[in-house]
Scaffold this motif. Structure first.
Motif, PDB file in Angstrom:
ATOM      1  N   GLU A   3       0.841  -1.195   0.000  1.00 47.48           N
ATOM      2  CA  GLU A   3       0.000   0.000   0.000  1.00 47.48           C
ATOM      3  C   GLU A   3       0.879   1.249   0.000  1.00 47.48           C
ATOM      4  OE1 GLU A   3      -4.243  -1.090   1.926  1.00 47.48           O
ATOM      5  OE2 GLU A   3      -2.769  -0.215   3.294  1.00 47.48           O
ATOM      6  N   THR A   4       0.321   2.337  -0.574  1.00 43.71           N
ATOM      7  CA  THR A   4       1.005   3.630  -0.528  1.00 43.71           C
ATOM      8  C   THR A   4       0.321   4.496   0.513  1.00 43.71           C
ATOM      9  OG1 THR A   4       1.704   3.519  -2.826  1.00 43.71           O
ATOM     10  CG2 THR A   4       1.577   5.711  -1.853  1.00 43.71           C
ATOM     11  N   VAL A   5       1.130   5.043   1.453  1.00 45.42           N
ATOM     12  CA  VAL A   5       0.609   5.898   2.511  1.00 45.42           C
ATOM     13  C   VAL A   5       1.159   7.305   2.309  1.00 45.42           C
ATOM     14  CG1 VAL A   5       0.483   6.294   4.997  1.00 45.42           C
ATOM     15  CG2 VAL A   5       0.539   3.948   4.114  1.00 45.42           C
ATOM     16  N   LEU A   6       0.264   8.279   2.179  1.00 47.34           N
ATOM     17  CA  LEU A   6       0.675   9.683   2.037  1.00 47.34           C
ATOM     18  C   LEU A   6       0.655  10.348   3.416  1.00 47.34           C
ATOM     19  CD1 LEU A   6       1.290  12.153   0.124  1.00 47.34           C
ATOM     20  CD2 LEU A   6      -1.143  12.671   0.315  1.00 47.34           C
ATOM     21  N   VAL A   7       1.754  11.015   3.760  1.00 47.11           N
ATOM     22  CA  VAL A   7       1.827  11.745   5.037  1.00 47.11           C
ATOM     23  C   VAL A   7       1.908  13.228   4.725  1.00 47.11           C
ATOM     24  CG1 VAL A   7       3.149  12.101   7.158  1.00 47.11           C
ATOM     25  CG2 VAL A   7       3.022   9.808   6.136  1.00 47.11           C
ATOM     26  N   THR A   8       0.876  13.986   5.093  1.00 44.88           N
ATOM     27  CA  THR A   8       0.957  15.448   4.978  1.00 44.88           C
ATOM     28  C   THR A   8       1.724  15.966   6.201  1.00 44.88           C
ATOM     29  OG1 THR A   8      -1.106  15.855   6.173  1.00 44.88           O
ATOM     30  CG2 THR A   8      -1.279  15.560   3.776  1.00 44.88           C
ATOM     31  N   ALA A  70      -4.057   7.917   3.865  1.00 44.17           N
ATOM     32  CA  ALA A  70      -3.417   9.221   4.036  1.00 44.17           C
ATOM     33  C   ALA A  70      -3.565   9.704   5.473  1.00 44.17           C
ATOM     34  CB  ALA A  70      -4.033  10.240   3.083  1.00 44.17           C
ATOM     35  N   TYR A  71      -2.528  10.436   5.921  1.00 45.24           N
ATOM     36  CA  TYR A  71      -2.518  11.087   7.240  1.00 45.24           C
ATOM     37  C   TYR A  71      -2.662  12.574   6.987  1.00 45.24           C
ATOM     38  CZ  TYR A  71      -0.640  12.864  11.681  1.00 45.24           C
ATOM     39  OH  TYR A  71      -0.461  13.514  12.874  1.00 45.24           O
ATOM     40  N   LEU A  72      -3.653  13.185   7.618  1.00 40.71           N
ATOM     41  CA  LEU A  72      -3.950  14.606   7.389  1.00 40.71           C
ATOM     42  C   LEU A  72      -3.676  15.429   8.639  1.00 40.71           C
ATOM     43  CD1 LEU A  72      -5.128  17.018   5.843  1.00 40.71           C
ATOM     44  CD2 LEU A  72      -7.416  16.207   6.489  1.00 40.71           C
ATOM     45  N   ALA A  97      -8.612   4.917   0.377  1.00 39.13           N
ATOM     46  CA  ALA A  97      -9.464   3.964   1.093  1.00 39.13           C
ATOM     47  C   ALA A  97      -9.603   4.298   2.577  1.00 39.13           C
ATOM     48  CB  ALA A  97      -8.893   2.558   0.932  1.00 39.13           C
ATOM     49  N   HIS A  98      -8.639   5.039   3.136  1.00 34.35           N
ATOM     50  CA  HIS A  98      -8.655   5.266   4.589  1.00 34.35           C
ATOM     51  C   HIS A  98      -7.926   6.573   4.883  1.00 34.35           C
ATOM     52  CE1 HIS A  98      -7.615   3.457   8.835  1.00 34.35           C
ATOM     53  NE2 HIS A  98      -8.396   4.509   8.904  1.00 34.35           N
ATOM     54  N   LEU A  99      -8.633   7.485   5.537  1.00 32.63           N
ATOM     55  CA  LEU A  99      -8.059   8.786   5.891  1.00 32.63           C
ATOM     56  C   LEU A  99      -7.910   8.853   7.412  1.00 32.63           C
ATOM     57  CD1 LEU A  99      -7.215  11.672   5.063  1.00 32.63           C
ATOM     58  CD2 LEU A  99      -9.643  12.303   5.149  1.00 32.63           C
TER      59      LEU A  99
END
Ligand SMILES: NC(=O)c1ccc[n+]([C@@H]2O[C@H](COP(=O)([O-])OP(=O)(O)OC[C@H]3O[C@@H](n4cnc5c(N)ncnc54)[C@H](OP(=O)(O)O)[C@@H]3O)[C@@H](O)[C@H]2O)c1
Length: 287
Positions: A3-8, A70-72, A97-99
């Motif tokens: 999975e790809t996880v985006l971290v802001t 993603a992490y917001l 899929a998951h925020l």
């Protein structure tokens, strides 16, 4: 495929700690930053930086392409609600899929604290969007003491809080909860209030800072107006007023509950204020 996880906020307090922890997991870590210079800090690591400003929807949409989770996080500014709601809308459009949204303990649209109102409004918008989400609501960050390191090095910790207790939490434990949620299952729809292992007075926090550095630190209960005066010019007025509201909420004893969230989600005990002080003693010790 991983999975790809985006971290802001990947250069910020919680985001940078989270990126470190995600690298220990079998996920592709994408770090959202605001400049090429900030992107360069990830050179030679397994992190893929992506440059996007939260006020640039096209860039954010590109950053979100192909992201699974993603992490917001944003700073608590006057623009935070707009930035976060738009990010969530773009995430939903991108099929994330998951925020996981960083919120704050006691988030409530009816709160007298502006930060708690905007966090609750963003949470509501995310629910309306129907995207699977987890809300992390931490208490006061122990790392906030680092912003007061100057006076602490001179032996004083100033805050308008009296003898109220706050179950302040180490940011590394917030990041550990976020990492567990972003790499695990069963957290969708959950709201996690995240606290330290005990509720401390600021006099007790001053004492552990003094023990760690070997030099006494005294807590000084300053009036809110004097506290605000120290912050004006350093922070925008909106944020100064917000911090006063935050401290009034702490002083009313509304942030003293201790919850087992860190242990329940990560399997490890949260760090104490004394551990925080020992691990950061260099910052609090006169040069
Ligand atoms: N402090 C506390 O005690 C406490 C307690 C509970 C909850 N919270 C919540 O924690 C949040 C703040 O978290 P934090 O301390 O991890 O944040 P932070 O350290 O202030 O970091 C903010 C991050 O956002 C980035 N950023 C700022 N403006 C941006 C923009 N326009 N576009 C893209 N990125 C932008 C910053 O990048 P740059 O490096 O480029 O500036 C930085 O990486 C707030 O929502 C607050 O309510 C705080």
């Amino acid at each position: 495929m991983n999975e790809t996880v985006l971290v802001t906020g990947a250069t910020g307090t919680t985001g940078s700690a989270l990126v470190e922890l995600l690298l220990e997991h079998d996920v592709a870590v994408r770090a959202m930053v605001r400049s090429d210079a900030a992107a360069a800090r990830f050179a030679g690591t397994a992190v893929t930086p992506v440059v996007a400003d939260l006020d640039d929807p096209a860039a954010v949409a590109s950053a979100l392409a192909g992201v699974d989770r993603a992490y917001l996080v944003t700073p608590s500014s006057e623009r935070a609600q707009v930035q976060q709601e738009r990010f969530a809308e773009l995430a939903a459009e991108a099929g994330v899929a998951h925020l996981v949204k960083l919120s704050q303990l006691a988030a409530d649209e009816g709160s007298p604290v502006r930060f708690l109102r905007y966090h609750a409004a963003v949470e509501r918008r995310i629910r309306e969007l129907g995207i699977a989400a987890t809300f992390l609501r931490p208490n006061l960050f122990l790392q906030g003491m680092l912003a007061m390191a100057g006076p602490i090095r001179e032996g004083r910790l100033f805050a308008p809080i009296g003898d109220a207790r706050v179950s302040a939490v180490d940011v590394r434990d917030i990041a550990a909860v976020a990492a567990a949620v972003l790499t695990g299952t069963g957290h969708e729809g959950a709201t996690y209030t995240i606290t330290g292992p005990a509720a401390y007075t600021h006099a007790e926090i001053a004492a552990v800072l003094g023990e760690a550095t070997g030099r006494p630190v005294t807590f000084v209960d300053v009036p809110p107006a004097a506290f605000a005066e120290q912050l004006r010019g350093v922070l925008p007025d909106w944020q100064v007023e917000g911090l006063l509201e935050d401290y009034a909420h702490y002083a009313r004893g509304e942030a003293a509950a201790v919850l087992p969230t860190v242990r329940d989600v990560t399997g490890r005990e949260p760090r104490t204020a004394a551990e925080f002080a020992r691990d950061h003693k260099a910052a609090f010790t006169p040069g």
